[in-house]
Design an enzyme around this catalytic site. Structure first.
Site, mmCIF file in Angstrom:
data_model
loop_
_atom_site.group_PDB
_atom_site.id
_atom_site.type_symbol
_atom_site.label_atom_id
_atom_site.label_comp_id
_atom_site.label_asym_id
_atom_site.label_seq_id
_atom_site.Cartn_x
_atom_site.Cartn_y
_atom_site.Cartn_z
ATOM 1 N N ASP A 342 0.262 28.331 3.603
ATOM 2 C CA ASP A 342 0.627 29.581 4.260
ATOM 3 C C ASP A 342 0.425 30.754 3.293
ATOM 4 O OD1 ASP A 342 2.075 31.090 6.449
ATOM 5 O OD2 ASP A 342 3.463 31.429 4.780
ATOM 6 N N GLU A 378 -4.669 29.460 4.426
ATOM 7 C CA GLU A 378 -4.595 30.635 5.286
ATOM 8 C C GLU A 378 -4.984 31.801 4.382
ATOM 9 O OE1 GLU A 378 -1.477 32.815 8.326
ATOM 10 O OE2 GLU A 378 -0.734 32.144 6.387
#
Length: 767
Positions: A342, A378
């Site tokens: 993330d 990401e």
């Protein structure tokens, strides 16, 4: 109680069968106390007198799995220097492998006094906070082996542990919403039917619902608020929280591996649940605030590139060690197969900017364990120059947000999208050509963050009122289109168009080069009623509503989706809805044909020159791909830059696959013709001539042509499954014309029986 010196390694609590070694790292501490808690919450404190390299440690004979514990750190409280030690706070072990309880948002869990952020708060936090737990490391993995699926064969399915399983009618009620449900045959068989090879779980590290959401009666449902990087979240356990969550997670992984499904974890190493300088003191802040967090020029505050109040200090050896130890633990002890990171751009911020040569990437690249599993970034954060798509080093893959945007723009009718769409369809060579392959692109149209597939074609705007932020949260530019009516409707024409648009998006995803990713429930048309930021809702809004015996897809009703009771009204699960079947069959088409799963970019100057607008006939090598106008002629520069163009044909030559098979053998496949019509009106396509593939002459490809015929495989304007469409034996020959319905996609496969007269196609794609 006996207290032996113990060892400085490993960090955390390590049970060896007769006792437990405790080790915790803090440069800021003057003294550290280990606190053992009994069932009544009473503490036994043991000072950790031994220390090596800032690690304080002790071995306690007889301390066994299930023991709850924490630390109290004595040291300076000096926010002006970034130091926030406070022995009144019971701190979680950063290396705890399980955690018990939850945080009760009393002022005692804060290191400072409310209204006085620099005044130390001496209220005892123990009655209001979580505790760490000693776990039993022993587990019988049997003959468990990682599936080892190559990226070219991977289909990723992003899912939430609770959201995927909470309403599944074939999972026993006591297991729903837990790790045990993930390994239940009802769930694994569903994933296998879809063709899923990798289950990407939204965060399962121990997380905390923050104070603001708890006061509002909401939850940090998604779990992007980590407090324990080695501990599986206790809220997903049906086996208790004193170590049972660890065993249950391992059993789920073992069951998924038996089904041939890899397990990937969405991990949040960019920040913690302690928030800003006004946040609680739960672990890292009280142990050694300057060693764990990026402090601003004024050390009272934090540098925040994550939008959560803090960012971990990626040049700190303690932070880097924690992350690498965590990653290795999940691979070696929990048997997971990879990670999705993330806000991964934050991990590359060793100093101020994003640097692909940062220490973190060097550590990953040389690590013999972590470097061998799937690593997906990401590629952005909220800091300066935060969007880094295409800039991560090998062996990383990346969530390709530019793919998502281009595909959405094409099918909603945005002008001037063809060049961008063509690049995304073919693996995004502009992003990944230098040192990487098409498989570095993880393609997706929807994910947890944003509108669901159903809502993407049903809403023009977000509808986040239930989040309590007056609609300020969530992306405002969703590249969505409601097909003429906002939200739920009973209009049959609008519903028919929405179903077609969902098929268009799914088909495009499965036919693109790269690694496709589905979002859980999209195979049923799951709806969140336009909420594109449902991170704070733990309920039927976010749970997957599985189709019942009476129904088909979950959101095919005119009201925009079935309610929970209706979704569970049948005794037998019936996932044979039209959309589910379509997803299964498109995934199978991809799986069966390597022409859609190329490991290399299309060869030579063909791809770049064609997309750039050069005449394809100038190429000297077979490019493996051809781009054509609806009239059947090669695309020119003017065609690519025509703002009004919404349609094109793409020929994928199965005889021009450049990469060999696993034993060096040539790889050949059928050839496919993809016809895209994103215009509102029907468009007539002329089937182009196919290049000869009898072998290129010595001087290069001669550009010859044959009389190849084509058979219809998929027509997204047809409501019946592709398998039923193929049963009609619709064929077309080069030079013949096919009319595509507005906003539809047709897939043709080469038909080599050139002596047979092609049949006239019936239905929406008419020859």
């Amino acid at each position: 109680m006996q207290v032996w010196p113990g060892q400085a390694y490993p960090l955390g609590a390590a049970y060896d069968g007769t006792g437990t070694n405790f080790a915790v790292l803090s440069e800021a501490a003057d003294r550290v106390e280990l606190c053992l808690l009994d069932d009544g919450g009473r503490e036994t404190r043991v000072e950790l007198r031994e220390h090596d390299g800032h690690v304080r440690h002790a071995y306690l004979p007889g301390v066994a799995p299930g023991q709850r514990y924490g630390f109290r750190v004595h040291g300076p409280w000096d926010p002006a220097r970034g130091l926030r030690c406070n022995p009144a706070k019971l701190l979680l072990d950063p290396y705890a492998k399980a955690m018990s309880g939850s945080v009760e948002w009393h002022e005692a869990v804060y290191g400072h006094r409310f209204g006085e952020p620099e005044a130390r708060n001496d209220l005892d936090s123990a009655p209001y906070t979580m505790t760490s737990v000693v776990v039993d490391p022993y587990f019988d993995w049997g003959d468990d082996r990682p599936p080892g699926t190559g990226y070219e064969d991977t289909l990723v399915y992003e899912a939430h542990v609770k959201g995927l399983t909470m309403l599944h009618p074939e999972v026993p009620p006591e297991l729903r919403g837990t790790y045990a449900a993930l390994g239940h045959p009802a769930v694994t068989s569903h994933l296998r039917r879809l063709g899923v090879t990798a289950l990407e779980l939204m965060p399962v590290h121990q997380s905390v619902t923050d104070h603001r959401l708890a006061d509002a009666g909401l939850a940090n449902y998604w779990g992007y608020n980590t407090i324990g990087f080695l501990a599986p979240h206790n809220g997903y356990s049906s086996s208790g929280e004193l170590g049972g969550q660890v065993t249950e997670f391992k059993r789920a992984v073992r069951a998924l591996h038996e089904a041939g499904i890899e397990v990937l974890l969405d991990v949040v190493y960019n920040h913690t649940a302690e928030g800003s300088h006004l946040g609680p003191t739960l672990s890292f802040r009280g142990l050694d605030n300057p060693s764990y967090y990026r402090l601003s020029d004024d050390p009272r505050y934090y540098t925040d590139t994550t939008g959560t109040g803090n960012s971990l200090l990626m040049r700190s050896p303690h932070v880097l060690r924690l992350i690498m130890d965590s990653l290795r633990y999940w691979v070696t002890e929990m048997h997971v197969d990879g990670f999705r990171f993330d806000l991964a751009a934050t991990l590359a911020r060793q100093f101020d900017g994003v640097d692909r040569r940062s220490s973190f990437f060097d550590l990953v690249r040389q690590d013999p364990v972590v470097s061998r599993v799937k690593l997906i970034a990401e590629p952005w954060d909220v800091g300066e120059d935060g969007y880094q798509a295409g800039n991560f080093p090998p062996p990383w893959s990346e969530w390709n947000g530019r793919y998502r945007d281009a595909v959405r723009d094409l099918w909603r009718g945005q002008p001037g999208t063809l060049p961008e769409f063509a690049s995304r369809l073919t693996g995004s060579s502009d992003l990944f050509r230098h040192g990487r392959r098409p498989l570095a692109s993880v393609n997706f149209v929807t994910c947890h963050d944003g509108l669901t597939l159903h809502d993407l074609v049903s809403y023009d705007g977000k509808h986040n009122e239930a989040n309590g932020e007056d609609g300020r949260d969530g992306e405002s530019h969703n590249r969505s289109w409601n097909c003429g009516i906002e939200g739920p409707t009973g209009d049959p024409d609008v519903l028919r168009l929405r179903r077609r648009q969902m098929r268009n998006l799914i088909a495009t995803l499965m036919l693109s080069q790269g690694v496709p990713m589905l979002s859980h429930g999209d195979e049923f048309g799951r709806t969140q009623y336009g909420n594109n930021n449902a991170y704070c809702h733990d309920g039927e809004l976010t749970w997957v509503h599985w189709p019942s015996a009476e129904g088909g897809d979950a959101a095919e009703d005119g009201d925009g989706g079935r309610e929970g009771a209706a979704a569970l009204s049948g005794s037998q699960l019936r996932p044979e809805g039209e959309l589910f079947t379509f997803v299964c069959e498109l995934a199978a088409l991809r799986r069966e044909h390597p022409v859609f799963r190329r490991r290399r970019f299309f060869r030579g100057p063909g791809e770049a020159a064609t997309i750039g607008g050069k005449d394809q006939a100038e190429d000297r090598l077979p490019p493996g791909i051809g781009w054509f106008t609806p009239e059947g002629r090669p695309m020119t520069t003017a065609d690519w830059h025509d703002e009004h163009a919404r349609s094109l044909a793409v020929l994928l030559d199965g005889d021009a696959i450049s990469e060999p098979g696993p034993r060096g053998e040539p790889v050949t496949d059928d050839s496919f013709l993809l016809l895209f019509n994103a215009a509102a009106a029907p468009v007539e396509f002329t089937v182009p001539l196919a290049p000869v593939r009898s072998g290129p002459p010595e001087g290069g490809w001669d550009g010859g042509w044959d009389g190849r015929s084509w058979q219809l495989v998929v027509d997204t304007a047809d409501e019946v499954p592709p398998s039923a469409q193929q049963g009609r034996k619709r064929k077309a020959a080069a030079g013949e014309r096919i009319t595509l319905s507005g906003r539809s996609l047709v897939v043709l496969r080469s038909f080599r029986d050139v002596g047979a007269a092609p049949a006239k196609a019936a239905g929406s794609a008419r020859a």
